[in-house]
Design a protein around this motif. Structure first.
Motif, mmCIF file in Angstrom:
data_model
loop_
_atom_site.group_PDB
_atom_site.id
_atom_site.type_symbol
_atom_site.label_atom_id
_atom_site.label_comp_id
_atom_site.label_asym_id
_atom_site.label_seq_id
_atom_site.Cartn_x
_atom_site.Cartn_y
_atom_site.Cartn_z
ATOM 1 N N GLY A 221 0.815 -1.252 0.000
ATOM 2 C CA GLY A 221 0.000 0.000 0.000
ATOM 3 C C GLY A 221 0.818 1.257 0.000
ATOM 4 N N ALA A 222 2.151 1.113 -0.175
ATOM 5 C CA ALA A 222 3.006 2.304 -0.106
ATOM 6 C C ALA A 222 2.714 3.269 -1.247
ATOM 7 C CB ALA A 222 4.473 1.870 -0.128
ATOM 8 N N GLU A 223 2.554 2.828 -2.446
ATOM 9 C CA GLU A 223 2.329 3.712 -3.615
ATOM 10 C C GLU A 223 0.983 4.427 -3.508
ATOM 11 O OE1 GLU A 223 2.428 3.499 -8.517
ATOM 12 O OE2 GLU A 223 2.846 1.695 -7.302
ATOM 13 N N GLU A 224 -0.039 3.715 -3.162
ATOM 14 C CA GLU A 224 -1.371 4.310 -3.021
ATOM 15 C C GLU A 224 -1.376 5.342 -1.895
ATOM 16 O OE1 GLU A 224 -5.995 2.953 -2.176
ATOM 17 O OE2 GLU A 224 -4.405 1.452 -2.454
ATOM 18 N N SER A 225 -0.722 4.992 -0.784
ATOM 19 C CA SER A 225 -0.652 5.945 0.326
ATOM 20 C C SER A 225 0.110 7.192 -0.067
ATOM 21 C CB SER A 225 0.020 5.260 1.522
ATOM 22 O OG SER A 225 0.194 6.165 2.581
ATOM 23 N N THR A 226 1.158 7.035 -0.849
ATOM 24 C CA THR A 226 1.951 8.166 -1.297
ATOM 25 C C THR A 226 1.122 9.078 -2.199
ATOM 26 O OG1 THR A 226 3.997 6.893 -1.121
ATOM 27 C CG2 THR A 226 4.047 8.862 -2.519
ATOM 28 N N GLN A 227 0.306 8.516 -3.083
ATOM 29 C CA GLN A 227 -0.529 9.307 -3.978
ATOM 30 C C GLN A 227 -1.521 10.144 -3.179
ATOM 31 O OE1 GLN A 227 -0.382 9.890 -7.221
ATOM 32 N NE2 GLN A 227 1.447 8.526 -7.407
ATOM 33 N N GLY A 257 5.285 21.908 -4.184
ATOM 34 C CA GLY A 257 6.556 21.212 -4.230
ATOM 35 C C GLY A 257 7.177 21.086 -2.853
ATOM 36 N N LYS A 258 7.064 22.190 -2.078
ATOM 37 C CA LYS A 258 7.633 22.139 -0.752
ATOM 38 C C LYS A 258 6.977 21.035 0.097
ATOM 39 C CE LYS A 258 10.719 25.468 -0.582
ATOM 40 N NZ LYS A 258 12.105 25.208 -0.189
ATOM 41 N N LEU A 259 5.677 20.884 -0.030
ATOM 42 C CA LEU A 259 4.977 19.890 0.780
ATOM 43 C C LEU A 259 5.173 18.459 0.236
ATOM 44 C CD1 LEU A 259 1.627 21.777 1.475
ATOM 45 C CD2 LEU A 259 3.536 21.387 3.051
ATOM 46 N N GLN A 260 5.267 18.310 -1.075
ATOM 47 C CA GLN A 260 5.366 16.946 -1.670
ATOM 48 C C GLN A 260 6.787 16.373 -1.626
ATOM 49 O OE1 GLN A 260 3.737 17.308 -5.628
ATOM 50 N NE2 GLN A 260 1.612 16.958 -4.903
ATOM 51 N N GLU A 261 7.808 17.187 -1.469
ATOM 52 C CA GLU A 261 9.203 16.710 -1.521
ATOM 53 C C GLU A 261 9.501 15.672 -0.444
ATOM 54 O OE1 GLU A 261 13.756 18.460 -1.442
ATOM 55 O OE2 GLU A 261 12.069 19.830 -1.366
ATOM 56 N N PRO A 262 9.211 15.890 0.859
ATOM 57 C CA PRO A 262 9.479 14.859 1.850
ATOM 58 C C PRO A 262 8.644 13.602 1.643
ATOM 59 C CG PRO A 262 8.264 16.686 2.809
ATOM 60 C CD PRO A 262 8.639 17.144 1.449
ATOM 61 N N ILE A 263 7.447 13.802 1.071
ATOM 62 C CA ILE A 263 6.625 12.615 0.826
ATOM 63 C C ILE A 263 7.287 11.725 -0.224
ATOM 64 C CG2 ILE A 263 4.393 11.824 -0.057
ATOM 65 C CD1 ILE A 263 3.177 14.387 1.120
ATOM 66 N N THR A 265 10.452 11.663 -0.998
ATOM 67 C CA THR A 265 11.705 11.114 -0.456
ATOM 68 C C THR A 265 11.417 9.871 0.383
ATOM 69 O OG1 THR A 265 12.709 13.317 -0.430
ATOM 70 C CG2 THR A 265 13.696 11.604 0.994
ATOM 71 N N GLY A 266 10.394 9.932 1.225
ATOM 72 C CA GLY A 266 10.040 8.768 2.032
ATOM 73 C C GLY A 266 9.590 7.603 1.172
ATOM 74 N N PHE A 267 8.856 7.883 0.099
ATOM 75 C CA PHE A 267 8.407 6.794 -0.792
ATOM 76 C C PHE A 267 9.593 6.121 -1.484
ATOM 77 C CE2 PHE A 267 7.041 5.441 -5.055
ATOM 78 C CZ PHE A 267 6.140 4.469 -4.699
ATOM 79 N N GLN A 268 10.541 6.931 -1.919
ATOM 80 C CA GLN A 268 11.721 6.376 -2.602
ATOM 81 C C GLN A 268 12.554 5.500 -1.650
ATOM 82 O OE1 GLN A 268 13.673 9.850 -4.162
ATOM 83 N NE2 GLN A 268 12.209 10.126 -5.866
ATOM 84 N N GLN A 270 11.403 3.834 0.911
ATOM 85 C CA GLN A 270 10.665 2.579 1.094
ATOM 86 C C GLN A 270 10.901 1.618 -0.077
ATOM 87 O OE1 GLN A 270 6.549 3.647 1.664
ATOM 88 N NE2 GLN A 270 6.843 4.087 3.876
ATOM 89 N N GLN A 271 10.891 2.160 -1.284
ATOM 90 C CA GLN A 271 11.106 1.330 -2.475
ATOM 91 C C GLN A 271 12.530 0.760 -2.492
ATOM 92 O OE1 GLN A 271 8.823 0.347 -4.802
ATOM 93 N NE2 GLN A 271 7.374 1.319 -3.361
ATOM 94 N N ALA A 272 13.468 1.595 -2.029
ATOM 95 C CA ALA A 272 14.854 1.111 -1.978
ATOM 96 C C ALA A 272 14.984 -0.021 -0.950
ATOM 97 C CB ALA A 272 15.795 2.266 -1.644
ATOM 98 N N GLN A 273 14.373 0.164 0.215
ATOM 99 C CA GLN A 273 14.414 -0.891 1.229
ATOM 100 C C GLN A 273 13.762 -2.172 0.710
ATOM 101 O OE1 GLN A 273 12.537 0.794 4.652
ATOM 102 N NE2 GLN A 273 14.301 2.126 5.157
#
Length: 458
Positions: A221-227, A257-263, A265-268, A270-273
């Motif tokens: 559910g990481a991608e859907e939550s990120t959207q 952009g300011k608000l979406q940037e940390p989101i 980064t966290g999604f990326q 998670q995908q790397a992990q």
């Protein structure tokens, strides 16, 4: 078994051997007892054929009307068993004659006169007939002993011959059959190991698949939550821009952009992990599969080596069984040859023991006047001399010569019986001269050819 030249009977039954002066044993004891029972003086019954026994036997043979040779053989034993002879009575004392004037004197001694026995040949022909009869008896006795020797050896010879003919031949198994058996034994050892390794691989793959499923479920559910979070960030940015009176597109994008940037980064992250976890599982699975493949290859090599070793072992076993039966047959054949050799030694020893009978001893020479008187009626002026033994080769010292021929271990001295032991032949020291030898300074000498025959030297 050592052969005693002095006692051809070997201490056995008196009906199967010859006894003569120098013989010893139970057979002689029985002979002495029989002579004593018939009234003949044999002295002490000690089993030793000595001068008294010889004299008693001579008198018995003369009384019984059989061959007078001081040798107890079948004819003598038969006469002893029948008890047909008694010692002749002693002559009665003649009364003395009384002469005129008193006193007496013994009657004049009559001169002995010798008459040839009635019904027997006279003169030299009779003597030769007696000697010929003795020689014939010796020949018959030798044939009898030869047959006894053969009968003694025959059962063992037949047993070995029977074994040789019934010995089963072992045929080695075909190579294909041995190879199939070796592979079966290898499979029994290595198939369980391969099966266990295959089960370990399957368990490793199952665990890897289960771990993947857990990771995928954790990040599903990481991608859907990120959207949703991105959309919420844009909404907040728009509302913030309007509240500030901007409402322009550039300001909205900036705040978004300011608000979406940390989101993002966290999604990326998670995908790397997720990717790293899946990669670790794949790596561990690949490593386990590689080790399993190497182990399977090692098992295949070990199985091939084990098969080769088992095949070689079965070949050796078949060869050993073949060689064992061959060796058993060879040993049986060697035993057969040994029996033949023993028979030959026995015959040779017995033949040598008869040599004294072929020549006159000193005591026999001394008895010749009586024998000639009995046969011819008078004592000859000259006595026939016994022929000398026919020997070839010079006299050699027994022990030293045997040692020079590598046969020194066959020579011994029996102090108790005063006998020279040469292999299986025992020679009384008194009989050395009868064989053409001599005893000098405590050393026995024999003709070289006779000693060679005793030692088995060509």
């Amino acid at each position: 078994m050592a052969y005693d030249m002095r006692d051809p009977g070997g201490g056995g039954s008196t009906t199967s051997g010859l006894l003569y002066r120098g013989s010893k044993g139970q057979s002689v004891r029985e002979l002495q007892q029989q002579l004593k029972n018939l009234g003949y003086d044999v002295g002490e019954i000690d089993g030793d054929f000595g001068p008294k026994t010889e004299t008693a036997l001579l008198q018995f043979q003369k009384d019984a009307g059989i061959g007078v040779d001081a040798i107890a053989g079948p004819e003598t034993f038969a006469a002893l068993q029948s008890g047909s002879s008694k010692p002749k009575s002693q002559p009665t004392q003649q009364p003395t004659q009384t002469q005129t004037g008193g006193g007496s004197k013994p009657p004049p001694q009559a001169q002995p006169t010798y008459q040839a026995p009635q019904g027997s040949a006279s003169g030299l022909e009779g003597y030769m007939a007696l000697m010929g009869n003795t020689a014939q008896k010796l020949q018959n006795q030798m044939m009898e002993f030869s047959q006894l020797g053969k009968q003694a050896m025959a059962p063992y010879e037949e047993l070995i011959r029977s074994y040789l003919t019934s010995l089963p031949g072992y045929a080695p198994r075909p190579e294909d059959e041995l190879l199939a058996l070796a592979r079966q034994q290898a499979q029994l050892v290595y198939d369980p190991q391969r099966l266990a390794l295959q089960q370990q691989i399957e368990e490793l793959e199952r665990q890897a698949g289960s771990r993947k499923q857990e990771i995928e479920a954790a990040y599903a559910g990481a991608e859907e939550s990120t959207q949703r979070m991105l959309q919420e960030a844009r909404r907040q940015a728009t509302e913030s821009a309007i509240a500030r009176g901007g409402g322009r597109s550039g300001q909205v994008d900036y705040f978004t952009g300011k608000l979406q940037e940390p989101i993002m980064t966290g999604f990326q992250q998670q995908q790397a992990q997720r990717a790293a976890s899946l990669a670790d599982i794949e790596s561990a699975l690949a490593t386990g599969q590689s080790h399993a493949a190497q182990r399977l290859e090692q098992l295949a090599q070990q199985e091939g080596l084990f098969t080769s070793q088992q095949l070689a072992a079965m070949r050796d076993t078949d060869y050993s069984r073949t060689m064992q039966e061959w060796q058993q047959g060879l040993q049986a054949a060697m035993g057969l040859a040994g029996l033949a050799g023993q028979q030959n030694i026995y015959n040779m020893g017995y033949a040598q023991s008869l040599l004294p009978y072929l020549y006159l001893t000193e005591s026999e020479r001394q008895r010749l006047p009586m024998q000639w008187a009995d046969l011819m009626g008078q004592v000859p002026d000259t006595l026939p001399q016994a022929p000398s033994p026919v020997v070839s080769g010079s006299l050699v010292p027994v022990r030293a010569y045997a040692a020079s021929q590598g046969k020194g271990n066959l020579i011994d001295w029996d102090e108790k019986n005063k006998e020279v032991v040469v292999g299986n032949v025992r020679i009384p020291i008194a009989d050395v001269e009868k064989l053409g030898g001599k005893v000098e300074d405590g050393v026995a000498y024999l003709p070289q050819n006779i000693l060679n025959s005793f030692l088995g030297v060509a």
